[in-house]
Design a protein around this motif. Structure first.
Motif, PDB file in Angstrom:
ATOM      1  N   GLU A  45       1.004  -1.397  -0.019  1.00 52.59           N
ATOM      2  CA  GLU A  45       0.092   0.077  -0.158  1.00 52.59           C
ATOM      3  C   GLU A  45       0.874   1.340   0.071  1.00 52.59           C
ATOM      4  O   GLU A  45       1.680   1.385   0.794  1.00 52.59           O
ATOM      5  CB  GLU A  45      -1.023   0.144   1.197  1.00 52.59           C
ATOM      6  CG  GLU A  45      -2.172  -0.872   1.012  1.00 52.59           C
ATOM      7  CD  GLU A  45      -3.105  -0.333   2.235  1.00 52.59           C
ATOM      8  OE1 GLU A  45      -3.116   0.715   2.656  1.00 52.59           O
ATOM      9  OE2 GLU A  45      -4.161  -1.086   2.324  1.00 52.59           O
ATOM     10  N   PRO A  46       0.609   2.025  -0.956  1.00 55.08           N
ATOM     11  CA  PRO A  46       1.477   3.407  -1.034  1.00 55.08           C
ATOM     12  C   PRO A  46       1.629   4.175   0.386  1.00 55.08           C
ATOM     13  O   PRO A  46       2.334   4.868   0.920  1.00 55.08           O
ATOM     14  CB  PRO A  46       0.713   4.197  -2.066  1.00 55.08           C
ATOM     15  CG  PRO A  46      -0.038   3.208  -2.783  1.00 55.08           C
ATOM     16  CD  PRO A  46      -0.300   2.203  -2.079  1.00 55.08           C
ATOM     17  N   ALA A  47       0.195   4.027   1.257  1.00 54.44           N
ATOM     18  CA  ALA A  47       0.209   4.834   2.496  1.00 54.44           C
ATOM     19  C   ALA A  47       1.242   4.198   3.622  1.00 54.44           C
ATOM     20  O   ALA A  47       1.312   4.700   4.546  1.00 54.44           O
ATOM     21  CB  ALA A  47      -1.264   4.825   3.071  1.00 54.44           C
ATOM     22  N   LEU A  48       1.741   2.888   3.059  1.00 54.11           N
ATOM     23  CA  LEU A  48       2.352   2.466   4.448  1.00 54.11           C
ATOM     24  C   LEU A  48       3.536   2.977   4.601  1.00 54.11           C
ATOM     25  O   LEU A  48       3.976   3.136   5.933  1.00 54.11           O
ATOM     26  CB  LEU A  48       2.586   0.868   3.998  1.00 54.11           C
ATOM     27  CG  LEU A  48       3.315  -0.163   4.794  1.00 54.11           C
ATOM     28  CD1 LEU A  48       2.547  -0.229   6.436  1.00 54.11           C
ATOM     29  CD2 LEU A  48       3.395  -1.647   4.522  1.00 54.11           C
ATOM     30  N   LEU A  49       4.509   3.156   3.910  1.00 59.44           N
ATOM     31  CA  LEU A  49       5.960   3.870   4.153  1.00 59.44           C
ATOM     32  C   LEU A  49       5.649   5.174   4.965  1.00 59.44           C
ATOM     33  O   LEU A  49       6.276   5.378   6.115  1.00 59.44           O
ATOM     34  CB  LEU A  49       6.669   4.016   2.972  1.00 59.44           C
ATOM     35  CG  LEU A  49       8.237   4.288   3.368  1.00 59.44           C
ATOM     36  CD1 LEU A  49       8.875   3.438   4.355  1.00 59.44           C
ATOM     37  CD2 LEU A  49       8.867   4.580   2.252  1.00 59.44           C
TER      38      LEU A  49
END
Length: 239
Positions: A144-148
């Protein structure tokens, strides 16, 4: 809109339109003329060549060859680049990894002191090793792009992280953990966290994590994570 996003929008507008007035830019990004003037000054300080043409037919023009001379990357973006380059080096057979390493070193040197400090703290939690050939990698998914960025906020502020986790059998559970480290075993990435409910460390494949959120006010203490001898910390900062 943040300062960075607003200034990026101004640069895009100038590149797209050729010439724009202060009033047009203020209306486009939704701020006052004074704010646009401050942004133009800041962009010039960063290396953008922006010409001012007075008079009824004048306006602002961005030199088409103009580029910024200072890095404007976030800590999470530089951290992502570090991870990518480290993974390339670990793979051992990818071309241009040396050039990528050199380019990243230049970016690091241009970072302001506060970002360098956060990046050093980030690097303290980053480890890399080699994946066992017995591990099944046939079902790798995109993260998911929001994870980092969510992990960045949780780790730097020592906030608990909540997410949905899908295990190898497809069972989905809700987890609340204390993020302590990130382990890269190319091509897999793992979140290494202390699980308060189980009173032990757990490894979570990051491509199986969804709906990540950091919990405001839910702080934790750093814990020493033990890794196998084949796993080593990443140290890259040139300062």
């Amino acid at each position: 809109m943040s300062v960075r996003l607003r200034q990026d929008a101004i640069v895009r507008s100038l590149r797209r339109n050729g010439t724009s007035t202060i009033a047009d830019l203020a209306e486009e990004v939704g701020v006052s003329r004074r704010t646009v003037l401050r942004d133009i000054s800041a962009l010039r300080d960063e290396g953008f060549v922006i010409h001012s043409e007075p008079g009824p037919g004048g306006g602002l023009q961005l030199d088409p060859q103009s580029v910024q001379t200072t890095a404007r990357l976030s800590v999470a973006e530089v951290f992502a680049l570090l991870i990518s380059v480290a993974s390339m080096r670990a793979a051992g057979n990818l071309p241009f990894s040396g050039l990528a390493d050199a380019g990243l070193a230049k970016i690091e040197k241009a970072l302001p002191p506060d970002k360098v400090r956060d990046l050093r703290r980030f690097l303290d939690c980053l480890y890399i090793g080699k994946l066992s050939p017995q591990v099944d990698i046939s079902n790798i998914q995109e993260m998911e792009p929001a994870l980092l960025p969510t992990f960045e906020a949780a780790f730097l502020q020592r906030l608990q992280l909540s997410f949905q986790y899908c295990d190898a059998k497809g069972a989905v559970t809700s987890r609340v953990v204390e993020p302590q480290a990130m382990l890269i075993l190319p091509p897999l990435w793992y979140l290494v966290a202390w699980d308060p409910a189980r009173k032990d460390f757990r490894h979570f494949r990051m491509d199986r994590i969804s709906k990540p959120e950091y919990l405001e006010g839910k702080t934790f203490r750093r814990r020493h994570v033990l890794f196998e001898d084949s796993v080593s910390p990443i140290r890259h900062l040139s300062r």
